[in-house]
Enzyme design. Structure first.
Site, PDB file in Angstrom:
ATOM      1  N   SER A  20       0.866  -1.186   0.000  1.00 47.99           N
ATOM      2  CA  SER A  20       0.000   0.000   0.000  1.00 47.99           C
ATOM      3  C   SER A  20       0.891   1.221   0.000  1.00 47.99           C
ATOM      4  CB  SER A  20      -0.878   0.036   1.253  1.00 47.99           C
ATOM      5  OG  SER A  20      -1.483   1.313   1.379  1.00 47.99           O
ATOM      6  N   TYR A  57      -0.973  -0.551  10.218  1.00 50.81           N
ATOM      7  CA  TYR A  57      -1.112  -0.790   8.778  1.00 50.81           C
ATOM      8  C   TYR A  57       0.145  -0.324   8.055  1.00 50.81           C
ATOM      9  CZ  TYR A  57      -3.347  -0.891   4.151  1.00 50.81           C
ATOM     10  OH  TYR A  57      -3.683  -1.153   2.842  1.00 50.81           O
TER      11      TYR A  57
HETATM   12  N1  LIG Z   1      -8.667  -0.837  -1.409  1.00 51.63           N
HETATM   13  C1  LIG Z   1      -7.758   0.069  -1.247  1.00 51.63           C
HETATM   14  O1  LIG Z   1      -8.048   1.256  -1.288  1.00 51.63           O
HETATM   15  C2  LIG Z   1      -6.343  -0.350  -1.003  1.00 51.63           C
HETATM   16  C3  LIG Z   1      -5.344   0.606  -1.000  1.00 51.63           C
HETATM   17  C4  LIG Z   1      -4.042   0.202  -0.761  1.00 51.63           C
HETATM   18  C5  LIG Z   1      -3.751  -1.140  -0.578  1.00 51.63           C
HETATM   19  N2  LIG Z   1      -4.748  -2.064  -0.591  1.00 51.63           N
HETATM   20  C6  LIG Z   1      -4.413  -3.464  -0.358  1.00 51.63           C
HETATM   21  O2  LIG Z   1      -5.100  -4.286  -1.298  1.00 51.63           O
HETATM   22  C7  LIG Z   1      -5.275  -5.584  -0.731  1.00 51.63           C
HETATM   23  C8  LIG Z   1      -6.687  -6.125  -0.752  1.00 51.63           C
HETATM   24  O3  LIG Z   1      -7.550  -5.385  -1.435  1.00 51.63           O
HETATM   25  P1  LIG Z   1      -9.024  -5.947  -1.722  1.00 51.63           P
HETATM   26  O4  LIG Z   1      -9.681  -4.802  -2.413  1.00 51.63           O
HETATM   27  O5  LIG Z   1      -8.939  -7.274  -2.406  1.00 51.63           O
HETATM   28  O6  LIG Z   1      -9.624  -6.137  -0.243  1.00 51.63           O
HETATM   29  P2  LIG Z   1     -10.962  -6.855   0.224  1.00 51.63           P
HETATM   30  O7  LIG Z   1     -11.138  -6.514   1.666  1.00 51.63           O
HETATM   31  O8  LIG Z   1     -12.100  -6.526  -0.696  1.00 51.63           O
HETATM   32  O9  LIG Z   1     -10.665  -8.406   0.060  1.00 51.63           O
HETATM   33  C9  LIG Z   1      -9.748  -9.049   0.869  1.00 51.63           C
HETATM   34  C10 LIG Z   1     -10.137 -10.503   0.958  1.00 51.63           C
HETATM   35  O10 LIG Z   1      -9.134 -11.124   1.758  1.00 51.63           O
HETATM   36  C11 LIG Z   1      -9.765 -12.072   2.581  1.00 51.63           C
HETATM   37  N3  LIG Z   1      -8.903 -12.312   3.746  1.00 51.63           N
HETATM   38  C12 LIG Z   1      -8.634 -11.466   4.765  1.00 51.63           C
HETATM   39  N4  LIG Z   1      -7.815 -12.057   5.648  1.00 51.63           N
HETATM   40  C13 LIG Z   1      -7.548 -13.295   5.162  1.00 51.63           C
HETATM   41  C14 LIG Z   1      -6.768 -14.376   5.619  1.00 51.63           C
HETATM   42  N5  LIG Z   1      -6.100 -14.316   6.773  1.00 51.63           N
HETATM   43  N6  LIG Z   1      -6.700 -15.494   4.867  1.00 51.63           N
HETATM   44  C15 LIG Z   1      -7.378 -15.579   3.703  1.00 51.63           C
HETATM   45  N7  LIG Z   1      -8.158 -14.595   3.234  1.00 51.63           N
HETATM   46  C16 LIG Z   1      -8.232 -13.463   3.948  1.00 51.63           C
HETATM   47  C17 LIG Z   1     -11.104 -11.455   2.956  1.00 51.63           C
HETATM   48  O11 LIG Z   1     -12.040 -12.455   3.331  1.00 51.63           O
HETATM   49  C18 LIG Z   1     -11.482 -10.738   1.654  1.00 51.63           C
HETATM   50  O12 LIG Z   1     -12.306 -11.539   0.828  1.00 51.63           O
HETATM   51  C19 LIG Z   1      -4.814  -5.478   0.716  1.00 51.63           C
HETATM   52  O13 LIG Z   1      -3.527  -5.982   0.841  1.00 51.63           O
HETATM   53  C20 LIG Z   1      -4.862  -3.993   0.977  1.00 51.63           C
HETATM   54  O14 LIG Z   1      -4.045  -3.607   2.044  1.00 51.63           O
HETATM   55  C21 LIG Z   1      -6.035  -1.686  -0.808  1.00 51.63           C
END
Ligand SMILES: NC(=O)c1ccc[n+]([C@@H]2O[C@H](COP(=O)([O-])OP(=O)(O)OC[C@H]3O[C@@H](n4cnc5c(N)ncnc54)[C@H](O)[C@@H]3O)[C@@H](O)[C@H]2O)c1
Length: 266
Positions: A150, A162
């Site tokens: 991120s 985070y």
């Molecule tokens: N959305 C943003 O604005 C943003 C910005 C910067 C970074 N990110 C990064 O993007 C990544 C994820 O984005 P996304 O949009 O797919 O998020 P999301 O929350 O929509 O999906 C994440 C998925 O991961 C699963 N999950 C969580 N913990 C888990 C575990 N221990 N084992 C297995 N599955 C698990 C959840 O059930 C969920 O389905 C993350 O690493 C986040 O930090 C997102």
């Protein structure tokens, strides 16, 4: 037309998503990889959510398998690796996408168990999936790992755990790239910025008690590039490039996908 990932097998962790109005990063990456010819193991601790991704992929006539695993647990990472080999016979690409944000708290208010949970999901999971997937990639003569970090890793944010855990993801990326480069394993990370995804919009609007539209407008004006926030497809296209052979000389890179946010210093 040939797909950019034809013949490849990918594992995407967090391939389900937080429910919401828009598509999440893990789901967009999984769909795009499948459209470009990869067979995808869709790993999520929420199997129902991974199955929704599976349906989207198979409706387009592509191949995937939803698999339940908690990637903060070593044994689940081992099972995930074995399931991929059993179903698809190899592992070319690993996308460590799971992540969790947590509240905007410093050390005084942040609970110890929240610090540990955030580090387990964001950083320890990269260590654990690597532990089981890398030996397989080594046996195959190479592979690609993409870590979803991120922009919080390098920008000011009040989310202490985070930010620190995503900085650890960047450090893991560079260490693994150096360690395993001689074995043909490329390791890169993507730093998404302000994205219009449910993880951000639904999650933060709820936490802050403001409307989604108010939050969207606030985030949009922080992005230097015309158009406001990015979407999960922006993350997915960056991942597609890094996963493909087009990026065969790129390893140890930490790529911002942030509309210029991290370029603004001061
Ligand atoms: N959305 C943003 O604005 C943003 C910005 C910067 C970074 N990110 C990064 O993007 C990544 C994820 O984005 P996304 O949009 O797919 O998020 P999301 O929350 O929509 O999906 C994440 C998925 O991961 C699963 N999950 C969580 N913990 C888990 C575990 N221990 N084992 C297995 N599955 C698990 C959840 O059930 C969920 O389905 C993350 O690493 C986040 O930090 C997102």
């Amino acid at each position: 037309m040939a797909g950019r990932l034809d013949g490849k097998v990918a594992i995407v962790t967090g391939a389900g998503q937080t429910p919401g109005d828009t598509i999440g990063n893990g789901r967009a990456i999984s769909l795009l990889f499948a459209r470009e010819g990869a067979r995808v193991l869709l790993v999520d601790k929420n199997l129902a959510s991974a199955q929704e991704t599976y349906l989207l992929i198979t409706r387009e006539g592509k191949d995937a398998l939803a698999f339940e695993a908690d990637v903060t647990r070593a044994d689940d990472c081992r099972r995930m690796t074995e399931a991929c080999l059993e179903r698809f016979g190899k592992i070319d690409i690993l996308v460590n996408n799971v992540g969790t944000g947590g509240e905007a708290l410093g050390p005084v208010k942040l609970k110890e168990e929240d610090w540990d949970r955030i580090f387990a999901v964001n950083a320890k999971s990269v260590f654990l999936t690597s532990k089981y997937v890398i030996p397989r990639m080594e046996a195959q003569g190479g592979g690609v790992i993409i870590n979803i970090s991120s922009i919080a890793a390098v920008c000011a944010t009040p989310m202490l755990a985070y930010r620190s855990s995503k900085a650890a993801v960047n450090a893991l990326t560079q260490s693994l790239a150096i360690m395993y480069g001689p074995l043909g394993i490329r390791v890169n990370s993507i730093m998404p910025g302000l994205m219009d995804t449910p993880m951000a919009i639904e999650g933060i609007s709820r936490a802050r008690g403001i409307s989604k539209e108010e939050l969207r407008a606030e985030r949009a004006q922080r992005v230097p590039l015309k158009g406001g926030m990015g979407t999960a497809w922006d993350t997915a296209y960056a991942a597609l490039f890094l996963a493909s052979d087009e990026a065969k000389f790129i390893t140890g890179a930490i790529l911002p996908v942030d509309g210029g946010q991290s370029a603004r210093i001061g």
